[in-house]
Design a protein around this motif. Structure first.
Motif, PDB file in Angstrom:
ATOM      1  N   ARG A 290      26.282  -4.484   3.714  1.00 38.21           N
ATOM      2  CA  ARG A 290      25.176  -5.456   3.735  1.00 38.21           C
ATOM      3  C   ARG A 290      24.309  -5.265   4.967  1.00 38.21           C
ATOM      4  NH1 ARG A 290      29.312  -8.936   1.832  1.00 38.21           N
ATOM      5  NH2 ARG A 290      29.638  -9.767   3.938  1.00 38.21           N
ATOM      6  N   SER A 291      24.941  -4.987   6.092  1.00 36.32           N
ATOM      7  CA  SER A 291      24.198  -4.792   7.332  1.00 36.32           C
ATOM      8  C   SER A 291      23.266  -3.587   7.243  1.00 36.32           C
ATOM      9  CB  SER A 291      25.180  -4.599   8.493  1.00 36.32           C
ATOM     10  OG  SER A 291      24.496  -4.285   9.688  1.00 36.32           O
ATOM     11  N   GLN A 292      23.721  -2.532   6.574  1.00 34.09           N
ATOM     12  CA  GLN A 292      22.936  -1.308   6.483  1.00 34.09           C
ATOM     13  C   GLN A 292      21.878  -1.331   5.387  1.00 34.09           C
ATOM     14  OE1 GLN A 292      22.963   1.119   8.656  1.00 34.09           O
ATOM     15  NE2 GLN A 292      24.629   0.201   9.831  1.00 34.09           N
ATOM     16  N   THR A 293      21.991  -2.252   4.439  1.00 33.32           N
ATOM     17  CA  THR A 293      21.089  -2.227   3.284  1.00 33.32           C
ATOM     18  C   THR A 293      20.181  -3.436   3.188  1.00 33.32           C
ATOM     19  OG1 THR A 293      22.793  -3.224   1.851  1.00 33.32           O
ATOM     20  CG2 THR A 293      22.676  -0.814   1.918  1.00 33.32           C
ATOM     21  N   ARG A 294      20.119  -4.243   4.230  1.00 35.61           N
ATOM     22  CA  ARG A 294      19.230  -5.400   4.176  1.00 35.61           C
ATOM     23  C   ARG A 294      17.794  -4.947   4.005  1.00 35.61           C
ATOM     24  NH1 ARG A 294      22.583  -7.633   8.527  1.00 35.61           N
ATOM     25  NH2 ARG A 294      23.902  -9.242   7.619  1.00 35.61           N
ATOM     26  N   ARG A 295      17.089  -5.618   3.119  1.00 40.38           N
ATOM     27  CA  ARG A 295      15.678  -5.302   2.889  1.00 40.38           C
ATOM     28  C   ARG A 295      14.818  -6.042   3.892  1.00 40.38           C
ATOM     29  NH1 ARG A 295      14.757  -5.983  -3.535  1.00 40.38           N
ATOM     30  NH2 ARG A 295      16.892  -6.669  -3.675  1.00 40.38           N
ATOM     31  N   ALA A 296      13.943  -5.310   4.562  1.00 37.68           N
ATOM     32  CA  ALA A 296      13.043  -5.938   5.527  1.00 37.68           C
ATOM     33  C   ALA A 296      11.955  -6.737   4.831  1.00 37.68           C
ATOM     34  CB  ALA A 296      12.409  -4.872   6.422  1.00 37.68           C
ATOM     35  N   ASP A 297      11.545  -6.294   3.669  1.00 38.19           N
ATOM     36  CA  ASP A 297      10.450  -6.949   2.942  1.00 38.19           C
ATOM     37  C   ASP A 297      10.895  -7.304   1.536  1.00 38.19           C
ATOM     38  OD1 ASP A 297       8.649  -4.363   4.428  1.00 38.19           O
ATOM     39  OD2 ASP A 297       8.529  -6.444   5.079  1.00 38.19           O
ATOM     40  N   GLN A 298      10.320  -8.337   0.990  1.00 43.49           N
ATOM     41  CA  GLN A 298      10.583  -8.723  -0.398  1.00 43.49           C
ATOM     42  C   GLN A 298       9.571  -8.044  -1.300  1.00 43.49           C
ATOM     43  OE1 GLN A 298      13.152 -10.636  -1.553  1.00 43.49           O
ATOM     44  NE2 GLN A 298      13.907 -10.550   0.549  1.00 43.49           N
ATOM     45  N   PHE A 299      10.015  -7.605  -2.455  1.00 44.31           N
ATOM     46  CA  PHE A 299       9.089  -7.011  -3.406  1.00 44.31           C
ATOM     47  C   PHE A 299       8.173  -8.092  -3.973  1.00 44.31           C
ATOM     48  CE2 PHE A 299      12.798  -4.087  -3.811  1.00 44.31           C
ATOM     49  CZ  PHE A 299      12.164  -2.986  -3.263  1.00 44.31           C
ATOM     50  N   SER A 300       6.924  -7.712  -4.210  1.00 45.34           N
ATOM     51  CA  SER A 300       5.964  -8.669  -4.760  1.00 45.34           C
ATOM     52  C   SER A 300       6.075  -8.696  -6.274  1.00 45.34           C
ATOM     53  CB  SER A 300       4.536  -8.275  -4.350  1.00 45.34           C
ATOM     54  OG  SER A 300       4.231  -6.981  -4.816  1.00 45.34           O
ATOM     55  N   GLY A 301       6.313  -9.874  -6.814  1.00 42.78           N
ATOM     56  CA  GLY A 301       6.394 -10.014  -8.260  1.00 42.78           C
ATOM     57  C   GLY A 301       7.706  -9.525  -8.815  1.00 42.78           C
ATOM     58  N   ARG A 302       8.057  -9.993  -9.998  1.00 43.00           N
ATOM     59  CA  ARG A 302       9.321  -9.586 -10.592  1.00 43.00           C
ATOM     60  C   ARG A 302       9.175  -8.348 -11.464  1.00 43.00           C
ATOM     61  NH1 ARG A 302      13.757 -12.763 -10.480  1.00 43.00           N
ATOM     62  NH2 ARG A 302      13.577 -14.732  -9.380  1.00 43.00           N
ATOM     63  N   GLN A 303       8.033  -8.201 -12.140  1.00 41.50           N
ATOM     64  CA  GLN A 303       7.843  -7.052 -13.021  1.00 41.50           C
ATOM     65  C   GLN A 303       6.446  -6.476 -12.857  1.00 41.50           C
ATOM     66  OE1 GLN A 303       8.717  -7.916 -17.111  1.00 41.50           O
ATOM     67  NE2 GLN A 303      10.922  -7.670 -16.819  1.00 41.50           N
ATOM     68  N   ILE A 304       6.371  -5.151 -12.934  1.00 44.50           N
ATOM     69  CA  ILE A 304       5.091  -4.445 -12.936  1.00 44.50           C
ATOM     70  C   ILE A 304       5.147  -3.442 -14.077  1.00 44.50           C
ATOM     71  CG2 ILE A 304       3.599  -2.825 -11.690  1.00 44.50           C
ATOM     72  CD1 ILE A 304       4.517  -4.063  -9.110  1.00 44.50           C
ATOM     73  N   SER A 305       4.054  -3.349 -14.831  1.00 40.64           N
ATOM     74  CA  SER A 305       3.989  -2.400 -15.943  1.00 40.64           C
ATOM     75  C   SER A 305       2.943  -1.335 -15.659  1.00 40.64           C
ATOM     76  CB  SER A 305       3.644  -3.119 -17.247  1.00 40.64           C
ATOM     77  OG  SER A 305       4.650  -4.044 -17.584  1.00 40.64           O
ATOM     78  N   PHE A 306       3.209  -0.122 -16.125  1.00 37.26           N
ATOM     79  CA  PHE A 306       2.247   0.959 -16.039  1.00 37.26           C
ATOM     80  C   PHE A 306       2.511   1.868 -17.231  1.00 37.26           C
ATOM     81  CE2 PHE A 306       0.681   5.129 -14.977  1.00 37.26           C
ATOM     82  CZ  PHE A 306      -0.521   4.867 -14.337  1.00 37.26           C
ATOM     83  N   GLY A 307       1.513   2.043 -18.104  1.00 42.16           N
ATOM     84  CA  GLY A 307       1.766   2.775 -19.337  1.00 42.16           C
ATOM     85  C   GLY A 307       2.881   2.088 -20.095  1.00 42.16           C
ATOM     86  N   ASN A 308       3.899   2.855 -20.480  1.00 41.25           N
ATOM     87  CA  ASN A 308       5.014   2.231 -21.198  1.00 41.25           C
ATOM     88  C   ASN A 308       6.236   2.004 -20.303  1.00 41.25           C
ATOM     89  OD1 ASN A 308       5.780   4.939 -20.940  1.00 41.25           O
ATOM     90  ND2 ASN A 308       6.907   4.935 -22.886  1.00 41.25           N
ATOM     91  N   ILE A 309       6.049   2.122 -18.981  1.00 38.90           N
ATOM     92  CA  ILE A 309       7.173   1.840 -18.102  1.00 38.90           C
ATOM     93  C   ILE A 309       7.075   0.434 -17.529  1.00 38.90           C
ATOM     94  CG2 ILE A 309       7.405   4.278 -17.484  1.00 38.90           C
ATOM     95  CD1 ILE A 309       6.355   3.585 -14.707  1.00 38.90           C
ATOM     96  N   VAL A 310       8.229  -0.170 -17.305  1.00 34.94           N
ATOM     97  CA  VAL A 310       8.309  -1.496 -16.695  1.00 34.94           C
ATOM     98  C   VAL A 310       9.211  -1.399 -15.463  1.00 34.94           C
ATOM     99  CG1 VAL A 310       9.037  -3.897 -16.984  1.00 34.94           C
ATOM    100  CG2 VAL A 310       7.992  -2.670 -18.905  1.00 34.94           C
ATOM    101  N   LEU A 311       8.704  -1.878 -14.338  1.00 35.15           N
ATOM    102  CA  LEU A 311       9.475  -1.933 -13.104  1.00 35.15           C
ATOM    103  C   LEU A 311       9.944  -3.366 -12.900  1.00 35.15           C
ATOM    104  CD1 LEU A 311       7.054   0.123 -10.815  1.00 35.15           C
ATOM    105  CD2 LEU A 311       9.044   0.969 -12.088  1.00 35.15           C
ATOM    106  N   ASN A 312      11.238  -3.532 -12.770  1.00 31.84           N
ATOM    107  CA  ASN A 312      11.827  -4.862 -12.608  1.00 31.84           C
ATOM    108  C   ASN A 312      12.410  -4.982 -11.215  1.00 31.84           C
ATOM    109  OD1 ASN A 312      13.338  -7.230 -12.692  1.00 31.84           O
ATOM    110  ND2 ASN A 312      13.821  -6.982 -14.859  1.00 31.84           N
ATOM    111  N   ALA A 313      11.788  -5.826 -10.371  1.00 29.73           N
ATOM    112  CA  ALA A 313      12.229  -5.969  -8.979  1.00 29.73           C
ATOM    113  C   ALA A 313      13.571  -6.672  -8.863  1.00 29.73           C
ATOM    114  CB  ALA A 313      11.173  -6.734  -8.181  1.00 29.73           C
ATOM    115  N   GLU A 314      13.935  -7.437  -9.879  1.00 30.93           N
ATOM    116  CA  GLU A 314      15.177  -8.210  -9.789  1.00 30.93           C
ATOM    117  C   GLU A 314      16.400  -7.307  -9.750  1.00 30.93           C
ATOM    118  OE1 GLU A 314      17.451 -11.905 -12.036  1.00 30.93           O
ATOM    119  OE2 GLU A 314      15.457 -11.281 -12.677  1.00 30.93           O
ATOM    120  N   ASP A 315      16.398  -6.245 -10.552  1.00 28.68           N
ATOM    121  CA  ASP A 315      17.558  -5.344 -10.565  1.00 28.68           C
ATOM    122  C   ASP A 315      17.186  -3.906 -10.190  1.00 28.68           C
ATOM    123  OD1 ASP A 315      16.172  -4.526 -12.794  1.00 28.68           O
ATOM    124  OD2 ASP A 315      17.804  -4.864 -14.221  1.00 28.68           O
ATOM    125  N   LEU A 316      15.959  -3.711  -9.669  1.00 27.47           N
ATOM    126  CA  LEU A 316      15.491  -2.399  -9.224  1.00 27.47           C
ATOM    127  C   LEU A 316      15.583  -1.358 -10.347  1.00 27.47           C
ATOM    128  CD1 LEU A 316      17.060  -2.209  -5.636  1.00 27.47           C
ATOM    129  CD2 LEU A 316      14.812  -3.043  -6.294  1.00 27.47           C
TER     130      LEU A 316
END
Length: 222
Positions: free
Chosen positions: A113-139
């Motif tokens: 946990r100490s080594q993998t803490r995220r400094a920043d939060q991802f903006s938004g839960r999902q982003i789409s581009f073409g037919n791909i979907v990026l889900n920030a909740e589960d990367l």
């Protein structure tokens, strides 16, 4: 988050792998140093845990090789050795942390946990581009198939998707994703671009990343 755990003792490898998955980590297991390198050649991770005493290549050899390739993933070394010289050798080779055996699982989880803490939060839960979907909740990145991404992979593909109307230079990517990691360079960016290119092919999408080493990159939808 994605973790690589390399340990040649079968029972320990199995137990730690089970615990990490129970803690919702995406885990790959390696049985020796060369197997660990083979995994790293195919994928990126948020944390790499290496036993020092492994066959074919030991943990310090693996660590030196990945650092020479500008892979900056946090590395935790595990070893039965407790002498100061061994600790110094590991840290000099580029280790981020050191945990002697036997260890408590709770302590290993705390080190991760100490080594993998995220400094920043991802903006938004999902982003789409073409037919791909990026889900920030589960990367995850999904098209016909789905893959889990490391944090750096997700940050990079998200940045490309958000800035879909322009090509992003290597310098821009370094400044925004590896801004606090002085050892990162053009090779680092190209390595993660290469990981993402392979994963875009794996999920069955026509979306691709254009650009060459040291230049500018753009997410393209034919």
């Amino acid at each position: 988050m994605k973790i690589l755990f390399a340990e040649d003792t079968k029972d320990l490898r199995k137990v730690v792998g089970t615990v990490l998955r129970h803690e919702n980590y995406d885990v790959d297991l390696a049985f020796d140093g060369q197997d660990a390198l083979d995994h790293i050649n195919r994928d990126s991770y948020d944390c790499i845990i290496l036993d020092i005493m492994m066959p074919r290549k030991d943990g310090i050899e693996v660590l030196r090789e990945i650092r020479s390739r500008h892979i900056l993933t946090p590395v935790i070394l595990l070893t039965a050795k407790t002498e100061i010289d061994d600790r110094v050798a590991g840290l000099d080779a580029g280790a981020d942390d050191y945990l002697p055996k036997p260890f408590a699982i709770k302590e290993l989880l705390a080190r991760i946990r100490s080594q993998t803490r995220r400094a920043d939060q991802f903006s938004g839960r999902q982003i789409s581009f073409g037919n791909i979907v990026l889900n920030a909740e589960d990367l995850s990145m999904t098209a016909e198939n789905s893959v889990r991404l490391s944090i750096k992979e997700f940050e990079l593909i998200q940045m490309l998707a958000v800035n879909r109307d322009k090509a992003l230079t290597t310098a821009y990517i370094l400044d925004h994703i590896w801004k606090n990691e002085g050892e990162a360079g053009e090779d680092t960016v190209w390595l993660y671009i290469s990981y993402l290119k392979a994963k875009l092919r794996a999920i069955g999408t026509d979306v691709f990343i254009s650009g060459e080493w040291g230049g500018a990159f753009r997410l393209e939808n034919p």
